[in-house]
Scaffold this motif. Structure first.
Motif: not given
Length: 149
Positions: A121-149
């Motif tokens: 949550s600390k890594s996404v609190k700066h996001c200005k919209s729900a879409r930005a939070v969702w997108t950043e989570l998807k991209e950052s967790l994918k970058a960590c080797g996680m599968n996409e939704m």
């Protein structure tokens, strides 16, 4: 004597309030219904739609797929999935609809942030919209080797 003055003042105030209520009930001061006053509208907010946790399972570094599936289902049920999937954009006019959209988006953002670990949550609190939070989570967790939704 002073008690009588207070009673008269209270009676006048009561009469004034009743007149204002009666005139608003007749429509002179009543608010016109908005499209989002109806439960099937995407900007509708039910009185139970409050900030907090929408899904019980907190997002951790190792459960993105499971969490995003649960969150997507919950947002679909609440008719708010469009705030994270990009199909709803903020209205451009400065009016009540824009204000209502902002309220809904902020609520969805709080649901997302309330359903993840403190570290994430600390890594996404700066996001200005729900879409930005969702997108950043998807991209950052994918970058960590996680599968996409």
């Amino acid at each position: 004597m002073e008690g009588e003055k207070e009673k008269k003042a209270l009676a006048l105030l009561t009469e004034k309030i009743l007149k204002e209520h009666a005139s608003s009930a007749s429509g002179s001061l009543a608010r016109a219904p908005q499209p989002w006053d109806y439960s099937n509208h995407p900007l509708y907010l039910h009185h139970s739609d409050q900030p907090g946790v929408l899904v019980r399972q907190a997002l951790m570094e190792d459960n993105y797929d499971e969490w995003s599936g649960s969150m997507s289902a919950a947002l679909t049920i609440k008719n708010k999935i469009r705030f994270v999937n990009g199909s709803s954009t903020r209205p451009t006019k400065q009016n009540n609809e824009q204000q209502q959209w902002d309220r809904c988006d902020m609520l969805v953002k709080t649901w997302l942030i309330g359903s993840m670990s403190k570290e994430i949550s600390k890594s996404v609190k700066h996001c200005k919209s729900a879409r930005a939070v969702w997108t950043e989570l998807k991209e950052s967790l994918k970058a960590c080797g996680m599968n996409e939704m």
